[in-house]
Design an enzyme around this catalytic site. Structure first.
Site, PDB file in Angstrom:
ATOM      1  N   HIS A 247       0.846  -1.200   0.000  1.00 42.34           N
ATOM      2  CA  HIS A 247       0.000   0.000   0.000  1.00 42.34           C
ATOM      3  C   HIS A 247       0.883   1.252   0.000  1.00 42.34           C
ATOM      4  O   HIS A 247       0.975   1.974   0.994  1.00 42.34           O
ATOM      5  CB  HIS A 247      -0.937   0.003   1.205  1.00 42.34           C
ATOM      6  CG  HIS A 247      -1.902  -1.146   1.204  1.00 42.34           C
ATOM      7  ND1 HIS A 247      -1.682  -2.305   1.910  1.00 42.34           N
ATOM      8  CD2 HIS A 247      -3.077  -1.310   0.555  1.00 42.34           C
ATOM      9  CE1 HIS A 247      -2.693  -3.135   1.723  1.00 42.34           C
ATOM     10  NE2 HIS A 247      -3.551  -2.559   0.894  1.00 42.34           N
ATOM     11  N   HIS A 251       1.817   1.602  -5.799  1.00 43.82           N
ATOM     12  CA  HIS A 251       0.529   0.920  -5.954  1.00 43.82           C
ATOM     13  C   HIS A 251      -0.555   1.912  -6.387  1.00 43.82           C
ATOM     14  O   HIS A 251      -1.363   1.624  -7.286  1.00 43.82           O
ATOM     15  CB  HIS A 251       0.145   0.252  -4.640  1.00 43.82           C
ATOM     16  CG  HIS A 251      -1.288  -0.145  -4.538  1.00 43.82           C
ATOM     17  ND1 HIS A 251      -1.860  -1.125  -5.329  1.00 43.82           N
ATOM     18  CD2 HIS A 251      -2.286   0.326  -3.738  1.00 43.82           C
ATOM     19  CE1 HIS A 251      -3.142  -1.256  -5.018  1.00 43.82           C
ATOM     20  NE2 HIS A 251      -3.425  -0.387  -4.062  1.00 43.82           N
ATOM     21  N   HIS A 286      -6.827   6.523  -2.942  1.00 44.89           N
ATOM     22  CA  HIS A 286      -7.640   5.481  -2.313  1.00 44.89           C
ATOM     23  C   HIS A 286      -6.937   4.756  -1.173  1.00 44.89           C
ATOM     24  O   HIS A 286      -7.591   4.110  -0.346  1.00 44.89           O
ATOM     25  CB  HIS A 286      -8.113   4.471  -3.364  1.00 44.89           C
ATOM     26  CG  HIS A 286      -7.087   3.446  -3.727  1.00 44.89           C
ATOM     27  ND1 HIS A 286      -6.050   3.714  -4.595  1.00 44.89           N
ATOM     28  CD2 HIS A 286      -6.935   2.158  -3.345  1.00 44.89           C
ATOM     29  CE1 HIS A 286      -5.302   2.639  -4.737  1.00 44.89           C
ATOM     30  NE2 HIS A 286      -5.817   1.673  -3.990  1.00 44.89           N
ATOM     31  N   ASP A 287      -5.606   4.838  -1.076  1.00 45.44           N
ATOM     32  CA  ASP A 287      -4.881   4.175   0.009  1.00 45.44           C
ATOM     33  C   ASP A 287      -3.934   5.123   0.746  1.00 45.44           C
ATOM     34  O   ASP A 287      -3.033   4.657   1.454  1.00 45.44           O
ATOM     35  CB  ASP A 287      -4.070   2.990  -0.532  1.00 45.44           C
ATOM     36  CG  ASP A 287      -4.870   1.691  -0.534  1.00 45.44           C
ATOM     37  OD1 ASP A 287      -5.850   1.600   0.223  1.00 45.44           O
ATOM     38  OD2 ASP A 287      -4.515   0.774  -1.315  1.00 45.44           O
TER      39      ASP A 287
END
Length: 392
Positions: A247, A251, A286-287
């Site tokens: 993460h 990524h 998103h992470d």
């Protein structure tokens, strides 16, 4: 006597403490032969029973122009020692003693402030992170300089620094645009190598890919985004990604490029520019700030975010919160001037839906919905807008 000394002392340290000390001694130790006279001016060789007998090393220095000790009392430390010796006099009145205590506290505060400043100056001189010109500028605020920095100097320095930072960001943006034109396979599943992008761009794959996609899709010109603010936002988001094995920013850049390809393959049909922006922005963030553990782990351990978000999509809610807190920073808010309030509200709602959908707890539910849609509409998304009977 203390008040008179302060009033008559002026701004010179030596003169001030000379008059202060002399006023205290005159009031506290009158001569036995001429009580009305100053013990320094009466000419009496007999100190009398009320005159303190101090060793020469302990005697408070007389700070007068005719005394060789004048220079030694021109520092705060020497003045403190003189006041401490005066406090040892037994025949000081209570009021005089209180005044001297007050003077000592003031001197201590001045001394502490100067010591703190000297420590800061030493740290500046020893810092390896500051170049010579920056060190010289900061040292200009010290106490041992002929020319003190004025408020105008500070303002000029700040403005110069802002222009310098903006110039550096502009150069980085220009370099990023140039690099984006050379990204191989950005529009393809197989030819794109995210690890090569990370190696070739100083470990900043997300900044490179994200800015490249915004430029490639002409979102910057369409919404009139400020390139410098967008660059700062993307750089800040990349910094907030941790160094986890999975993460991480690499990524995020990979997911963003994959989303871009999905859109190209037909998913963008019928989508507005704002909806495409929400997909790419959600993919990029998103992470962000991921701790490297699952929602179930965070809920079981009862960590702070699990408590904050009531065990509901803990990681995803945290990613969204961090994204929009970053957008609140003035140097990162590329949306504020580019979008209307309604557009910002709509974009926020779509980004929230996009990121919350990455929660593995709803993954299979979403996957089943997609499969049902494909069965109903066929795998050819270009025919989805047609009636179901003809979509074969």
């Amino acid at each position: 006597p203390v008040a008179n000394a302060f009033v008559a002392g002026g701004g010179d340290m030596a003169t001030l403490f000379s008059k202060l000390r002399n006023a205290i001694i005159d009031a506290a130790t009158p001569c036995v032969c001429r009580p009305e006279a100053s013990p320094r001016n009466c000419g009496c060789a007999n100190p009398g029973p009320l005159r303190p007998q101090l060793a020469s090393s302990e005697r408070p220095p007389h700070v007068g122009p005719e005394c060789p000790a004048t220079s030694s009392a021109q520092s705060v430390g020497q003045a403190l020692r003189a006041v401490n010796l005066m406090l040892q006099l037994d025949n000081c009145s209570h009021a005089q003693h209180s005044d001297l205590l007050f003077v000592r506290e003031v001197l201590k505060a001045v001394q502490d402030e100067r010591e703190a400043q000297n420590t800061q100056l030493a740290a500046i001189k020893q810092s390896d992170a500051l170049d010579a010109s920056t060190q010289a500028y900061l040292l200009g605020f010290g106490t041992h300089v002929k020319h003190k920095r004025t408020l105008r100097d500070v303002a000029t320095g700040v403005v110069t620094l802002i222009h310098k930072q903006r110039g550096e960001r502009t150069r980085k943006v220009s370099r990023c645009i140039t690099d984006s034109n050379g990204l191989v396979g950005l529009d393809d599943w197989c030819e794109f190598d995210i690890f090569r992008v990370a190696r070739d761009n100083n470990g900043q794959p997300l900044l490179t890919v994200a800015y490249s996609l915004f430029a490639r899709r002409k979102l910057i010109s369409h919404f009139n985004f400020n390139p410098s603010l967008l660059f700062s936002f993307l750089g800040r988001i990349e910094d907030l990604y941790g160094c986890h094995s999975y993460h991480n920013a690499t990524h995020a850049a990979d997911v963003m490029q994959g989303s871009h390809v999905l859109l190209l393959k037909g998913a963008q049909q019928g989508l507005s520019e704002l909806e495409i922006l929400s997909v790419l922005l959600g993919a990029a963030c998103h992470d962000v700030g991921h701790h490297g553990v699952t929602n179930d782990f965070r809920i079981a351990s009862g960590d702070e975010d699990a408590i904050t978000y009531n065990d509901q999509a803990v990681n995803e809610n945290m990613h969204l919160s961090l994204t929009y807190r970053t957008l609140q920073r003035p140097e990162c808010d590329f949306l504020r001037l580019a979008l209307t309030p309604k557009q910002r509200q709509a974009l926020r709602g779509m980004v929230i839906q996009t990121v919350l959908a990455t929660d593995m707890a709803v993954h299979f539910k979403n996957l089943d919905g997609l499969k049902a849609l494909v069965n109903d509409k066929s795998a050819n998304v270009h025919k989805w807008d047609k009636p179901a009977s003809t979509a074969v």
